[in-house]
Write a protein that holds these residues in place. Sequence first.
Motif, PDB file in Angstrom:
ATOM      1  N   ASP A 149       0.856  -1.175   0.000  1.00  0.00           N
ATOM      2  CA  ASP A 149       0.000   0.000   0.000  1.00  0.00           C
ATOM      3  C   ASP A 149       0.900   1.234   0.000  1.00  0.00           C
ATOM      4  O   ASP A 149       1.435   1.627   1.041  1.00  0.00           O
ATOM      5  CB  ASP A 149      -0.913  -0.009   1.231  1.00  0.00           C
ATOM      6  CG  ASP A 149      -1.808   1.219   1.305  1.00  0.00           C
ATOM      7  OD1 ASP A 149      -1.785   2.039   0.357  1.00  0.00           O
ATOM      8  OD2 ASP A 149      -2.515   1.377   2.316  1.00  0.00           O
ATOM      9  N   PHE A 150       1.079   1.850  -1.155  1.00  0.00           N
ATOM     10  CA  PHE A 150       2.001   2.975  -1.260  1.00  0.00           C
ATOM     11  C   PHE A 150       1.444   4.250  -0.616  1.00  0.00           C
ATOM     12  O   PHE A 150       2.144   5.248  -0.540  1.00  0.00           O
ATOM     13  CB  PHE A 150       2.363   3.223  -2.723  1.00  0.00           C
ATOM     14  CG  PHE A 150       3.236   2.144  -3.294  1.00  0.00           C
ATOM     15  CD1 PHE A 150       4.585   2.088  -2.989  1.00  0.00           C
ATOM     16  CD2 PHE A 150       2.697   1.153  -4.102  1.00  0.00           C
ATOM     17  CE1 PHE A 150       5.382   1.084  -3.494  1.00  0.00           C
ATOM     18  CE2 PHE A 150       3.485   0.142  -4.618  1.00  0.00           C
ATOM     19  CZ  PHE A 150       4.836   0.100  -4.320  1.00  0.00           C
ATOM     20  N   SER A 151       0.198   4.189  -0.165  1.00  0.00           N
ATOM     21  CA  SER A 151      -0.347   5.305   0.607  1.00  0.00           C
ATOM     22  C   SER A 151       0.040   5.196   2.081  1.00  0.00           C
ATOM     23  O   SER A 151      -0.155   6.134   2.849  1.00  0.00           O
ATOM     24  CB  SER A 151      -1.875   5.342   0.488  1.00  0.00           C
ATOM     25  OG  SER A 151      -2.250   5.592  -0.838  1.00  0.00           O
ATOM     26  N   ASN A 152       0.575   4.045   2.472  1.00  0.00           N
ATOM     27  CA  ASN A 152       1.067   3.828   3.839  1.00  0.00           C
ATOM     28  C   ASN A 152       1.964   2.596   3.837  1.00  0.00           C
ATOM     29  O   ASN A 152       1.615   1.559   4.402  1.00  0.00           O
ATOM     30  CB  ASN A 152      -0.093   3.648   4.810  1.00  0.00           C
ATOM     31  CG  ASN A 152       0.319   3.862   6.257  1.00  0.00           C
ATOM     32  OD1 ASN A 152       1.505   4.006   6.550  1.00  0.00           O
ATOM     33  ND2 ASN A 152      -0.641   3.865   7.159  1.00  0.00           N
ATOM     34  N   PRO A 153       3.126   2.675   3.188  1.00  0.00           N
ATOM     35  CA  PRO A 153       3.951   1.479   2.967  1.00  0.00           C
ATOM     36  C   PRO A 153       4.463   0.821   4.232  1.00  0.00           C
ATOM     37  O   PRO A 153       4.668  -0.399   4.255  1.00  0.00           O
ATOM     38  CB  PRO A 153       5.106   2.002   2.105  1.00  0.00           C
ATOM     39  CG  PRO A 153       5.139   3.478   2.343  1.00  0.00           C
ATOM     40  CD  PRO A 153       3.729   3.881   2.593  1.00  0.00           C
ATOM     41  N   ALA A 154       4.680   1.586   5.307  1.00  0.00           N
ATOM     42  CA  ALA A 154       5.227   0.999   6.534  1.00  0.00           C
ATOM     43  C   ALA A 154       4.319  -0.096   7.085  1.00  0.00           C
ATOM     44  O   ALA A 154       4.791  -1.087   7.643  1.00  0.00           O
ATOM     45  CB  ALA A 154       5.461   2.076   7.591  1.00  0.00           C
ATOM     46  N   VAL A 155       3.000   0.075   6.944  1.00  0.00           N
ATOM     47  CA  VAL A 155       2.058  -0.939   7.418  1.00  0.00           C
ATOM     48  C   VAL A 155       2.220  -2.227   6.618  1.00  0.00           C
ATOM     49  O   VAL A 155       2.232  -3.328   7.173  1.00  0.00           O
ATOM     50  CB  VAL A 155       0.611  -0.414   7.325  1.00  0.00           C
ATOM     51  CG1 VAL A 155      -0.385  -1.512   7.675  1.00  0.00           C
ATOM     52  CG2 VAL A 155       0.420   0.788   8.244  1.00  0.00           C
ATOM     53  N   SER A 156       2.358  -2.100   5.292  1.00  0.00           N
ATOM     54  CA  SER A 156       2.564  -3.277   4.446  1.00  0.00           C
ATOM     55  C   SER A 156       3.869  -3.971   4.783  1.00  0.00           C
ATOM     56  O   SER A 156       3.941  -5.204   4.868  1.00  0.00           O
ATOM     57  CB  SER A 156       2.551  -2.868   2.971  1.00  0.00           C
ATOM     58  OG  SER A 156       1.331  -2.274   2.610  1.00  0.00           O
ATOM     59  N   PHE A 157       4.917  -3.191   4.997  1.00  0.00           N
ATOM     60  CA  PHE A 157       6.221  -3.778   5.326  1.00  0.00           C
ATOM     61  C   PHE A 157       6.174  -4.504   6.671  1.00  0.00           C
ATOM     62  O   PHE A 157       6.819  -5.542   6.851  1.00  0.00           O
ATOM     63  CB  PHE A 157       7.298  -2.699   5.348  1.00  0.00           C
ATOM     64  CG  PHE A 157       7.539  -2.040   4.014  1.00  0.00           C
ATOM     65  CD1 PHE A 157       7.281  -2.715   2.835  1.00  0.00           C
ATOM     66  CD2 PHE A 157       8.020  -0.741   3.938  1.00  0.00           C
ATOM     67  CE1 PHE A 157       7.504  -2.110   1.592  1.00  0.00           C
ATOM     68  CE2 PHE A 157       8.245  -0.125   2.712  1.00  0.00           C
ATOM     69  CZ  PHE A 157       7.986  -0.809   1.541  1.00  0.00           C
ATOM     70  N   ASP A 158       5.403  -3.945   7.609  1.00  0.00           N
ATOM     71  CA  ASP A 158       5.295  -4.584   8.919  1.00  0.00           C
ATOM     72  C   ASP A 158       4.655  -5.966   8.801  1.00  0.00           C
ATOM     73  O   ASP A 158       5.093  -6.921   9.452  1.00  0.00           O
ATOM     74  CB  ASP A 158       4.465  -3.696   9.852  1.00  0.00           C
ATOM     75  CG  ASP A 158       4.501  -4.180  11.293  1.00  0.00           C
ATOM     76  OD1 ASP A 158       5.600  -4.309  11.839  1.00  0.00           O
ATOM     77  OD2 ASP A 158       3.417  -4.433  11.852  1.00  0.00           O
ATOM     78  N   LYS A 159       3.637  -6.088   7.960  1.00  0.00           N
ATOM     79  CA  LYS A 159       2.987  -7.387   7.757  1.00  0.00           C
ATOM     80  C   LYS A 159       3.937  -8.376   7.085  1.00  0.00           C
ATOM     81  O   LYS A 159       4.004  -9.554   7.469  1.00  0.00           O
ATOM     82  CB  LYS A 159       1.725  -7.204   6.910  1.00  0.00           C
ATOM     83  CG  LYS A 159       0.619  -6.434   7.604  1.00  0.00           C
ATOM     84  CD  LYS A 159      -0.574  -6.243   6.672  1.00  0.00           C
ATOM     85  CE  LYS A 159      -1.683  -5.441   7.357  1.00  0.00           C
ATOM     86  NZ  LYS A 159      -2.828  -5.184   6.428  1.00  0.00           N
ATOM     87  N   LEU A 160       4.679  -7.899   6.093  1.00  0.00           N
ATOM     88  CA  LEU A 160       5.571  -8.786   5.353  1.00  0.00           C
ATOM     89  C   LEU A 160       6.751  -9.260   6.195  1.00  0.00           C
ATOM     90  O   LEU A 160       7.177 -10.414   6.095  1.00  0.00           O
ATOM     91  CB  LEU A 160       6.071  -8.069   4.094  1.00  0.00           C
ATOM     92  CG  LEU A 160       5.022  -7.876   2.993  1.00  0.00           C
ATOM     93  CD1 LEU A 160       5.514  -6.891   1.943  1.00  0.00           C
ATOM     94  CD2 LEU A 160       4.682  -9.209   2.343  1.00  0.00           C
TER      95      LEU A 160
END
Length: 507
Positions: free
Chosen positions: A61-72
């Motif tokens: 989610d490039f509107s909030n990438p840190a959240v996506s990175f945290d899941k990955l």
Amino acid sequence: MEPPSVLPSLRPSYYSSLSLLTLFFAVFFLCLDFMKRRKRWRGYPPGPPSLPFLGNMLQVDFSNPAVSFDKLRKKYGNIFSLQFCWTNVVVLNEFVVMKEALINKSEDIADRPPFPIFEHLGFQEHSEGLLVARYGRAWKEQRRFSLATLRNFGLGKKSLEERIREEAGFLCSEFASEEGHPFDPHFVINNAVSNVICSITFGDRFEYVDNKFRRLLHLFEESLKAETGFLPQILNVVPALVHIPGLVGKLFQPEKELLKFIRDSAEEHKATRDPSVVRDLIDAFLEEIEKARDDPKSSFNEDNLPFTTVDIFAAGTETTSTTLRWGLLFMLLYPDIQNQVHQEIDQVIGQNRRPVMEDQASMPFTNAVIHETQRYGDILPVALPHMAYRDTWIQGFFIPKGTTVITNLSSVLKDETVWEKPHQFYPQHFLDKDGNFVKREAFMAFSAGRRVCLGEQLAKMELFLFFTTLLQSFTFTSPEGQPGPKEDAIFALTRSPYSYQICATMR
């Protein structure tokens, strides 16, 4: 009698050939895509499976990438790989990893990947500004110049401290003019912080009602929004899309207007310049252009002047302004902490003089509140991407030269192995058992290493003086009858609070 048409007999053969040709090209491009996405390196970080052509772009989610990175990272570990179309990407997470990468092997990942979207803004060889410049001569020249210019115009000296204290006084006057009524502090805080860097870059401050000043700040804010989201990312990794007529021009119109604003200011400087007097950063850059006139490889040229000016303006404005807005929001949400700050200010400074930087050493709790605002506010969750300058190994994983490296700073500031209460606003993170201020190695709000934020020292000075002056003068409360402010955030390169109303009562 006409001879029978031969066309019907040719159609099956024609369509059969077309189908075979289509199949051939489909197989060819799928094979090419597979070869481009295939990882051939032993020790390369693991990552999720990727789709043909798009890679993993739909998983972020490039509107909030840190959240996506945290899941990955919870699934693939603190160092994992992604594929953005045909671009190899490695994401770094948590303090131990970031310390090795940004500090111990700082030069190994000091490069920047190319940004094709900026070519349409005028970026050329030797004209890369500072923030997105490749690691090399141009970047070193511009960083050295920028640091020297900031020092020459008062950074670390009483002269710049006086400018900030003066601007803090103007800010307090604006707050007082609201007479305790509800107002949104966003723009007035932005005006005050921006005026400090304006005095360095343009030679003077602006009145808050100045239309030219308001336009500058509006363009800067809109340019941050334009660079956020999926479309800018896809344009960077598929450069051919940049040439779609009108697409990039429309998307990055705020950036174009902002650069024009700087160029116009530079022309005004040329018309009024006295070579014996260096009034500001633009004058200093024009002086360097004259010195480098016979060096075609120098980064000191008129194309580069607006890019470096915008970069320094960004380094001295956005994160500091956003941090102060978070700080006042937390004072609304945690009135007990606001009371403790008031008590320390009254004990150390009183009400008869304005704060000075020397006071910071005697105010551990206020200092801790400011640092915790930066940590918990998580202002820059994901830094601008790095690129591996050479082949390197980090935490046992191989990262080949040319790989895009993303540093997830949010994972450091919220690292559960480092912070006692990472998901709470807890100033005690920066205090020892005796109440003394403690520096924390994992406090990487300004990043670290070769690419550490240029404006770190200026930001620290501004945050202490602005925050302490405001808390010395006012008690902050939420308006009666209105819902309380939220801790949720908006992401546009920086992570900022939603708009909120505040009442500022004179103490």
